[in-house]
Design a protein around this motif. Structure first.
Motif, PDB file in Angstrom:
ATOM      1  N   GLY A  59      -8.189 102.096  98.251  1.00 61.90           N
ATOM      2  CA  GLY A  59      -7.670 100.858  96.789  1.00 61.90           C
ATOM      3  C   GLY A  59      -7.442  99.397  97.848  1.00 61.90           C
ATOM      4  O   GLY A  59      -7.229  98.888  97.342  1.00 61.90           O
ATOM      5  N   ILE A  60      -6.855  99.278  99.196  1.00 66.74           N
ATOM      6  CA  ILE A  60      -7.123  98.132  99.924  1.00 66.74           C
ATOM      7  C   ILE A  60      -8.506  97.498  99.892  1.00 66.74           C
ATOM      8  O   ILE A  60      -8.192  95.833  99.345  1.00 66.74           O
ATOM      9  N   ARG A  61      -9.112  97.749  99.158  1.00 64.22           N
ATOM     10  CA  ARG A  61     -10.639  96.918  99.433  1.00 64.22           C
ATOM     11  C   ARG A  61     -10.580  95.937  97.450  1.00 64.22           C
ATOM     12  O   ARG A  61     -10.707  94.996  98.494  1.00 64.22           O
ATOM     13  N   PRO A  62      -9.971  96.547  96.695  1.00 70.50           N
ATOM     14  CA  PRO A  62     -10.631  95.471  96.264  1.00 70.50           C
ATOM     15  C   PRO A  62      -9.371  94.265  95.366  1.00 70.50           C
ATOM     16  O   PRO A  62      -9.797  93.570  95.421  1.00 70.50           O
ATOM     17  N   ARG A  63      -8.476  95.037  96.289  1.00 67.60           N
ATOM     18  CA  ARG A  63      -7.276  94.340  96.297  1.00 67.60           C
ATOM     19  C   ARG A  63      -7.373  93.198  97.244  1.00 67.60           C
ATOM     20  O   ARG A  63      -7.346  91.982  97.152  1.00 67.60           O
ATOM     21  N   SER A  64      -8.070  93.265  98.585  1.00 66.50           N
ATOM     22  CA  SER A  64      -8.816  92.125  99.193  1.00 66.50           C
ATOM     23  C   SER A  64      -9.453  91.128  98.974  1.00 66.50           C
ATOM     24  O   SER A  64     -10.702  90.229  99.718  1.00 66.50           O
ATOM     25  N   GLY A  65     -10.649  91.590  98.053  1.00 71.00           N
ATOM     26  CA  GLY A  65     -11.436  90.759  97.543  1.00 71.00           C
ATOM     27  C   GLY A  65     -12.820  91.793  97.911  1.00 71.00           C
ATOM     28  O   GLY A  65     -13.975  91.036  97.888  1.00 71.00           O
ATOM     29  N   TYR A  66     -13.028  92.884  98.476  1.00 75.03           N
ATOM     30  CA  TYR A  66     -13.998  93.253  98.946  1.00 75.03           C
ATOM     31  C   TYR A  66     -14.994  93.506  97.572  1.00 75.03           C
ATOM     32  O   TYR A  66     -14.176  94.036  96.952  1.00 75.03           O
ATOM     33  N   ARG A  67     -16.101  93.793  98.150  1.00 76.16           N
ATOM     34  CA  ARG A  67     -17.362  93.722  97.194  1.00 76.16           C
ATOM     35  C   ARG A  67     -17.936  95.493  97.448  1.00 76.16           C
ATOM     36  O   ARG A  67     -18.400  95.450  98.756  1.00 76.16           O
ATOM     37  N   LEU A  68     -18.572  97.081  97.061  1.00 76.35           N
ATOM     38  CA  LEU A  68     -18.788  98.058  97.211  1.00 76.35           C
ATOM     39  C   LEU A  68     -20.422  97.785  98.440  1.00 76.35           C
ATOM     40  O   LEU A  68     -20.615  96.986  96.880  1.00 76.35           O
ATOM     41  N   LEU A  69     -20.822  97.899  99.373  1.00 72.17           N
ATOM     42  CA  LEU A  69     -21.839  98.197  99.573  1.00 72.17           C
ATOM     43  C   LEU A  69     -22.949  99.164  99.492  1.00 72.17           C
ATOM     44  O   LEU A  69     -24.129  99.676  98.677  1.00 72.17           O
ATOM     45  N   ARG A  70     -22.256  99.973  99.821  1.00 74.00           N
ATOM     46  CA  ARG A  70     -22.724 102.238  99.804  1.00 74.00           C
ATOM     47  C   ARG A  70     -21.916 102.989 100.827  1.00 74.00           C
ATOM     48  O   ARG A  70     -20.895 102.391 100.761  1.00 74.00           O
TER      49      ARG A  70
ATOM     50  N   ASP B 248     -18.989 111.478 108.550  1.00 71.96           N
ATOM     51  CA  ASP B 248     -17.907 111.758 108.781  1.00 71.96           C
ATOM     52  C   ASP B 248     -18.741 113.533 109.208  1.00 71.96           C
ATOM     53  O   ASP B 248     -17.631 113.966 109.847  1.00 71.96           O
ATOM     54  N   GLY B 249     -19.894 113.793 109.146  1.00 67.99           N
ATOM     55  CA  GLY B 249     -20.125 115.408 109.526  1.00 67.99           C
ATOM     56  C   GLY B 249     -19.428 116.195 108.606  1.00 67.99           C
ATOM     57  O   GLY B 249     -19.621 117.652 108.582  1.00 67.99           O
ATOM     58  N   GLU B 250     -18.502 116.076 107.766  1.00 68.84           N
ATOM     59  CA  GLU B 250     -17.477 117.454 106.612  1.00 68.84           C
ATOM     60  C   GLU B 250     -17.732 116.478 105.360  1.00 68.84           C
ATOM     61  O   GLU B 250     -17.253 117.569 104.308  1.00 68.84           O
ATOM     62  N   GLY B 251     -19.318 115.770 104.923  1.00 67.89           N
ATOM     63  CA  GLY B 251     -19.164 115.966 103.426  1.00 67.89           C
ATOM     64  C   GLY B 251     -18.007 115.182 103.040  1.00 67.89           C
ATOM     65  O   GLY B 251     -18.412 113.702 101.860  1.00 67.89           O
ATOM     66  N   GLY B 252     -17.516 114.231 104.497  1.00 70.63           N
ATOM     67  CA  GLY B 252     -17.013 112.935 102.919  1.00 70.63           C
ATOM     68  C   GLY B 252     -17.607 111.908 103.128  1.00 70.63           C
ATOM     69  O   GLY B 252     -18.666 111.204 103.962  1.00 70.63           O
ATOM     70  N   CYS B 253     -16.963 111.262 101.796  1.00 69.37           N
ATOM     71  CA  CYS B 253     -18.042 110.206 101.298  1.00 69.37           C
ATOM     72  C   CYS B 253     -17.325 108.952 101.993  1.00 69.37           C
ATOM     73  O   CYS B 253     -16.078 108.024 102.543  1.00 69.37           O
ATOM     74  N   VAL B 254     -18.139 108.018 102.924  1.00 69.58           N
ATOM     75  CA  VAL B 254     -17.054 106.997 103.653  1.00 69.58           C
ATOM     76  C   VAL B 254     -18.122 105.156 103.100  1.00 69.58           C
ATOM     77  O   VAL B 254     -19.284 105.352 102.880  1.00 69.58           O
ATOM     78  N   LEU B 255     -17.098 104.972 102.305  1.00 73.46           N
ATOM     79  CA  LEU B 255     -17.648 103.478 102.243  1.00 73.46           C
ATOM     80  C   LEU B 255     -17.655 102.635 102.679  1.00 73.46           C
ATOM     81  O   LEU B 255     -16.628 101.898 103.629  1.00 73.46           O
ATOM     82  N   ARG B 256     -18.434 101.536 102.414  1.00 70.32           N
ATOM     83  CA  ARG B 256     -18.974 100.257 103.040  1.00 70.32           C
ATOM     84  C   ARG B 256     -19.097  99.427 102.487  1.00 70.32           C
ATOM     85  O   ARG B 256     -19.479  98.876 101.561  1.00 70.32           O
ATOM     86  N   VAL B 257     -17.777  98.032 102.636  1.00 71.13           N
ATOM     87  CA  VAL B 257     -17.613  97.192 102.020  1.00 71.13           C
ATOM     88  C   VAL B 257     -17.855  95.697 102.850  1.00 71.13           C
ATOM     89  O   VAL B 257     -17.514  95.759 103.413  1.00 71.13           O
ATOM     90  N   ALA B 258     -17.963  94.698 101.816  1.00 69.60           N
ATOM     91  CA  ALA B 258     -17.911  93.561 102.162  1.00 69.60           C
ATOM     92  C   ALA B 258     -17.713  92.119 101.927  1.00 69.60           C
ATOM     93  O   ALA B 258     -17.290  92.544 100.487  1.00 69.60           O
ATOM     94  N   LYS B 259     -17.199  90.929 102.123  1.00 66.06           N
ATOM     95  CA  LYS B 259     -17.094  89.814 101.785  1.00 66.06           C
ATOM     96  C   LYS B 259     -17.211  89.568 102.380  1.00 66.06           C
ATOM     97  O   LYS B 259     -17.237  89.263 103.632  1.00 66.06           O
ATOM     98  N   CYS B 260     -18.222  88.142 101.479  1.00 67.13           N
ATOM     99  CA  CYS B 260     -18.755  87.296 102.385  1.00 67.13           C
ATOM    100  C   CYS B 260     -18.402  86.088 102.393  1.00 67.13           C
ATOM    101  O   CYS B 260     -17.741  85.913 101.040  1.00 67.13           O
ATOM    102  N   LEU B 261     -18.651  84.851 103.382  1.00 67.68           N
ATOM    103  CA  LEU B 261     -18.317  83.068 102.611  1.00 67.68           C
ATOM    104  C   LEU B 261     -18.505  82.647 101.307  1.00 67.68           C
ATOM    105  O   LEU B 261     -19.362  83.805 100.712  1.00 67.68           O
ATOM    106  N   GLY B 262     -17.605  82.177 100.430  1.00 64.97           N
ATOM    107  CA  GLY B 262     -17.991  81.914  99.070  1.00 64.97           C
ATOM    108  C   GLY B 262     -17.622  83.793  98.171  1.00 64.97           C
ATOM    109  O   GLY B 262     -18.016  83.439  97.276  1.00 64.97           O
ATOM    110  N   GLY B 263     -17.235  84.475  98.906  1.00 64.99           N
ATOM    111  CA  GLY B 263     -16.360  85.680  97.868  1.00 64.99           C
ATOM    112  C   GLY B 263     -17.194  86.829  97.671  1.00 64.99           C
ATOM    113  O   GLY B 263     -17.123  87.309  97.144  1.00 64.99           O
ATOM    114  N   GLY B 264     -18.307  86.308  98.064  1.00 63.51           N
ATOM    115  CA  GLY B 264     -20.276  87.441  97.133  1.00 63.51           C
ATOM    116  C   GLY B 264     -19.794  88.355  98.810  1.00 63.51           C
ATOM    117  O   GLY B 264     -19.378  88.127  99.762  1.00 63.51           O
ATOM    118  N   ALA B 265     -20.586  89.369  98.115  1.00 68.60           N
ATOM    119  CA  ALA B 265     -20.387  90.599  98.608  1.00 68.60           C
ATOM    120  C   ALA B 265     -22.433  90.463  99.409  1.00 68.60           C
ATOM    121  O   ALA B 265     -23.841  90.211  98.813  1.00 68.60           O
TER     122      ALA B 265
END
Length: 92
Positions: free
Chosen positions: A59-70, A75-92
Motif C-alpha cells: 500500500g505504500i507504493r501508490p501513496r508514494s507515487g510509484y507505478r507498477l512495473l511488473r 520468492d520460492g514460495e509462489g508469492g508475487c513480488v511487485l517491482r515498482v518505480a518512480k522516475c524523474l518527472g513522476g513517470g515510470a
C-alpha cells in the motif's frame, strides 16, 4: 537506499516494528528517501520491491507515487513480488 544493479536506478526498502505500524511512518520515510534519491546526480529512477501479500507494505507504493512495473514470482514460495518505480518527472 542502494543501487539495484541498473544504471541510474536506486532501490529503497522499509520495515516498521509491528506496534508502530499504521501511523504512516513507512509512507513518509519512503517519500523522503525517494525525493532525496531522485535529487542525486545520475539517478533517474527509484524502485521498491515488495511482497504483494504484505498488504501494508504494498500500500505504500501508490501513496508514494510509484507505478507498477511488473509482478514476478521469485520468492520460492509462489508469492508475487511487485517491482515498482518512480522516475524523474513522476513517470515510470
Amino acid at each position: 537506499m542502494f543501487p539495484n544493479g541498473e544504471d541510474g536506478v536506486l532501490e529503497i526498502g522499509y520495515w516498521v516494528f509491528s506496534p508502530a505500524a499504521g501511523r504512516g511512518l513507512a509512507t513518509r520515510a519512503a517519500a523522503a528517501l525517494t525525493e532525496e534519491g531522485l535529487r542525486l546526480p545520475g539517478v533517474k529512477a527509484m524502485e521498491i520491491h515488495c511482497d504483494q501479500a504484505n498488504v501494508r507494505s504494498a500500500g505504500i507504493r501508490p501513496r508514494s507515487g510509484y507505478r507498477l512495473l511488473r509482478c514476478s514470482r521469485c520468492d520460492g514460495e509462489g508469492g508475487c513480488v511487485l517491482r515498482v518505480a518512480k522516475c524523474l518527472g513522476g513517470g515510470a
